[in-house]
Design a protein around this motif. Structure first.
Motif, mmCIF file in Angstrom:
data_model
loop_
_atom_site.group_PDB
_atom_site.id
_atom_site.type_symbol
_atom_site.label_atom_id
_atom_site.label_comp_id
_atom_site.label_asym_id
_atom_site.label_seq_id
_atom_site.Cartn_x
_atom_site.Cartn_y
_atom_site.Cartn_z
ATOM 1 N N ASN A 1 0.925 -1.274 -0.006
ATOM 2 C CA ASN A 1 -0.047 -0.058 0.271
ATOM 3 C C ASN A 1 0.964 1.166 -0.071
ATOM 4 O OD1 ASN A 1 -2.319 -1.400 0.222
ATOM 5 N ND2 ASN A 1 -2.641 -1.486 2.378
ATOM 6 N N TRP A 2 1.959 1.074 0.709
ATOM 7 C CA TRP A 2 2.769 2.564 0.818
ATOM 8 C C TRP A 2 4.131 2.326 0.096
ATOM 9 C CZ3 TRP A 2 1.512 7.039 2.926
ATOM 10 C CH2 TRP A 2 0.306 7.247 3.391
ATOM 11 N N ASN B 1 1.074 6.505 -0.603
ATOM 12 C CA ASN B 1 0.099 5.496 -0.519
ATOM 13 C C ASN B 1 -0.337 5.217 -2.203
ATOM 14 O OD1 ASN B 1 -2.768 4.303 -0.389
ATOM 15 N ND2 ASN B 1 -2.033 3.870 1.610
ATOM 16 N N LYS B 2 -0.675 4.002 -2.415
ATOM 17 C CA LYS B 2 -1.168 3.697 -3.736
ATOM 18 C C LYS B 2 -2.373 4.509 -4.164
ATOM 19 C CE LYS B 2 -3.684 -0.829 -2.641
ATOM 20 N NZ LYS B 2 -3.729 -1.877 -3.031
#
Length: 232
Positions: A33-34, A71-72
């Motif tokens: 995610n990050w 973040n994505k």
């Protein structure tokens, strides 16, 4: 039979291609995610404050350490620290002085948005808030004080400011982990303070007198930074 074999081969090739695409595209499901980056670079802040109807302008240079997380979904955060030396022509301890050399330190944090974040490029903008301070100090001089007599005297001027503004960060990868980055920031200074200090010392006692500023019309700071980043 040949049609069945051909169909199976096409299906297998399509499956392999899709799997490869999923592994290399950070925006697909399964990627972390990050994206985390730690940077170190050279920073050259240029500042100008108006305090008690007096201008304080300075140029600093030093080392910057920073962390950036993206973040994505685009959410981005940044924390930054800088330390170095500052030069100003607006602080003079003697009439013959051209100016004063001092120390400079700042700490900031911010949130923003990552417009681009791939394995090769990151482009992100941040709203930043922080504080910066500079201290300019004279050499120790012999002085005859009207109350204290003969003492060693050291004078200093400390300038501090609250800063609000923004940063634009561009990162370019050089390899799997290493990158280079450029950051350009602008800061509005809603309030700044100055403290003039005189320290008197001899074998029997030590005394410090402070005069703090009463009013500030704010100012600004421009913050260009260039350096290297590592992802983890």
């Amino acid at each position: 039979m040949k049609t069945t074999i051909f169909t199976a081969a096409v299906f297998a090739a399509t499956t392999v291609f899709a799997a490869t695409t999923t592994q290399t595209d950070p925006s697909e499901t399964g990627a972390k995610n990050w994206a985390h980056f730690v940077g170190v670079g050279a920073v050259v802040p240029v500042s100008s404050y108006n305090i008690d109807d007096t201008d304080y302008s300075q140029v600093a240079g030093g080392l910057n350490l920073n962390y950036m997380g993206v973040n994505k979904n685009g959410l981005a955060v940044k924390v930054s620290w800088s330390i170095g030396a500052a030069w100003t022509e607006d602080v003079k301890f003697e009439t013959k002085d051209d100016g004063a050399l001092g120390t400079y330190v700042t700490g900031e944090m911010g949130v923003g948005y990552g417009f681009v974040n791939t394995s090769n490029w990151t482009v992100a903008a941040f709203a930043m808030m922080g504080m910066e301070a500079s201290v300019f100090e004279s050499d120790k001089d012999k002085f005859v004080h009207e109350e204290l007599g003969k003492v060693d005297m050291t004078r200093s001027v400390s300038v501090g400011a609250l800063t609000l503004g923004g940063d634009l960060v561009v990162r370019r990868a050089l390899g799997e982990r290493a990158s280079v980055f450029v950051s350009v920031g602008g800061r509005w200074v809603p309030v700044a303070v100055a403290i003039h200090t005189a320290e008197y010392d001899n074998d029997d006692f030590n005394r410090v007198d402070n005069i703090k500023s009463k009013d500030s019309d704010g100012g600004f700071t421009i913050v260009p930074t260039v350096g290297a980043m590592w992802s983890f």
